[in-house]
Design an enzyme around this catalytic site. Structure first.
Site, short mmCIF file in Angstrom:
data_model
loop_
_atom_site.label_atom_id
_atom_site.label_comp_id
_atom_site.label_asym_id
_atom_site.label_seq_id
_atom_site.Cartn_x
_atom_site.Cartn_y
_atom_site.Cartn_z
N LEU A 71 0.78 -1.23 0.00
CA LEU A 71 0.00 0.00 0.00
C LEU A 71 0.81 1.29 0.00
O LEU A 71 0.32 2.32 -0.45
CB LEU A 71 -0.93 0.02 1.23
CG LEU A 71 -2.09 -0.95 1.16
CD1 LEU A 71 -2.53 -1.35 2.53
CD2 LEU A 71 -3.23 -0.33 0.39
N THR A 93 6.68 0.36 2.79
CA THR A 93 6.71 0.64 4.22
C THR A 93 5.42 0.29 4.92
O THR A 93 5.34 0.36 6.15
CB THR A 93 7.04 2.12 4.47
OG1 THR A 93 6.19 2.95 3.67
CG2 THR A 93 8.49 2.41 4.13
N SER A 94 4.39 -0.09 4.17
CA SER A 94 3.16 -0.56 4.82
C SER A 94 2.43 -1.49 3.87
O SER A 94 2.41 -1.28 2.66
CB SER A 94 2.24 0.61 5.20
OG SER A 94 1.15 0.15 5.97
N MET A 95 1.83 -2.51 4.45
CA MET A 95 1.06 -3.47 3.68
C MET A 95 -0.03 -4.06 4.55
O MET A 95 0.00 -3.93 5.78
CB MET A 95 1.97 -4.58 3.16
CG MET A 95 2.61 -5.43 4.24
SD MET A 95 3.74 -6.67 3.57
CE MET A 95 5.00 -5.62 2.86
#
Length: 403
Positions: free
Chosen positions: A87, A108-110
């Site tokens: 994401l 850095t985000s999922m």
């Protein structure tokens, strides 16, 4: 949302729940109902797809926009699949992301793949009325599911990234599930709403932060991944505070776990793959046949007692690499030999550890002593001189969010 898309997503959620149930992953009725009710597309309105192959730098990506007609079918397939949903690159703002190809950056985000989310929420025994804390909720998929089970106003998430915090809260508000995301340091938990009946960490940590244990209510459960430098053999830790207030913690090896907290550099076998293929090493006899993948108790011990190793799961034969020591071992196809290369005899270490593991009774779970508070946290397979024992690494050195 057009009626046909609402019907499509409803069918896809039902197919997803049926698949997880048929696979034996989803067994909790309340959680199944939550999966069926929650339109996950509201929490995952976009997704990155990696275009570059392994080892590429910079990496080429393609951003799927769920509102774009050309992307919609692929996007719906992805967010209802058993894959992780990527994401955010490099902590970027999440509004008005460019549709289509982009280059560079690292994720850095999922959103964790759904089977892991389901397994985690079932493992903590989530139920109506529980005060729930999620550490590192990302876009809020598991937080929304938890809120749907516990009831509104009882589920809180702590997210270190301000852009992701705002993104998740906005989308959760649109769903109306009554979950809250606050920006902060997840390693500190969230004292204002403590104690919690259930705590779930979506980030892997080297040891258990003291505030997490302190904020666990009597009768409460805490679930986290214990991370080492190897992604190959994760450990899942379940901490329970008894009604009397004592703390018990059990560590088990798992086939998968959460990514480590920012600041951990994972080892990789990728840089040695071509060299190993060209020269697997010298053959020598071995008394150890390649241990099975599901010998989780052994592989978990290897992550700590034979540190610095990583497995190349894409190799045809079992291949274990020590990247920092420029060494590797390639197990033969059942012919009683192994090929080794480099200054570190990787396979000899595994042979020795496997013998110790068998002498210890082939443990599949380990007890973790968290009673020392901020002191060392020790792991043991049991009592007696042959027990496997190690100390968990400290939290020191992990970057913390700026105030």
């Amino acid at each position: 949302m057009p009626l046909d898309l609402r019907e499509t997503t409803s069918r896809r959620r039902a197919d997803m729940a049926d698949r997880l149930t048929a696979d034996g992953v989803l067994t909790d009725k309340l959680l199944r109902d939550a999966l069926l009710r929650l339109p996950r597309e509201a929490l995952l309105p976009h997704a990155y797809v990696r275009v570059s192959g392994p080892g590429a730098d910079p990496i080429d990506w393609r951003l799927l926009d769920g509102s774009h007609p050309d992307d919609q079918e692929e996007w719906l397939d992805l967010i209802h699949s058993d894959e992780s949903i990527l994401l955010q690159r490099d902590g970027e703002p999440l509004d008005a992301l460019p549709h289509g190809p982009v280059t560079g950056g690292h994720m850095t985000s999922m959103s964790t793949y759904t089977p892991a989310t389901v397994e985690a929420l079932q493992a903590v025994g989530l139920g109506p009325g529980h005060w729930y804390l999620e550490l590192g909720p990302g876009p809020g998929v598991s937080l929304a599911l938890a809120a749907a089970v516990t009831g509104p106003g009882l589920a809180t998430g702590v997210e270190r990234d301000g852009h992701m915090t705002a993104f998740a809260q906005r989308n959760l508000d649109r769903l109306g599930v009554g979950a809250t995301v606050v920006e902060g340091d997840a390693l500190e938990g969230h004292e204002p709403r403590a104690p919690y009946d259930r705590i779930h960490s979506g980030i892997g940590v080297p040891c258990v932060p003291a505030p997490w244990v302190e904020q666990l209510a009597p009768g409460g459960r805490l679930l986290t991944t214990l991370a080492t430098r190897t992604p190959s053999w994760p450990g899942q830790l379940l901490v329970t505070r008894t009604p009397a207030g004592t703390v018990e913690a059990v560590l088990r090896g798992r086939p998968r776990g959460y990514r480590p907290v920012l600041g951990y550099r994972w080892l990789s076998a990728l840089g040695h793959r071509a060299r190993i293929k060209a020269d697997p090493g010298r053959a020598r006899p071995t008394r150890l046949a390649p241990p099975p993948d599901d010998a989780y108790g052994f592989w978990l011990a290897a992550a700590y007692l034979a540190p610095g190793l990583v497995r190349d799961f894409q190799a045809e034969s079992m291949t274990i690499v020590a990247p920092d020591d420029d060494s590797w071992a390639v197990a033969g196809p059942g012919d009683g030999t192994v090929r080794v290369c480099g200054p570190r005899d990787v396979w000899a270490e595994l042979e020795e550890l496997h013998a110790r593991w068998e002498e210890a009774g082939r443990p599949e779970s380990y007890t973790v002593d968290l009673t020392a508070g901020t002191g060392a946290q020790t792991v043991t397979s049991g009592a007696g001189p042959k027990a496997l024992t190690w100390t968990l690494p400290a939290l020191a050195g992990i970057p913390r969010p700026r105030p």
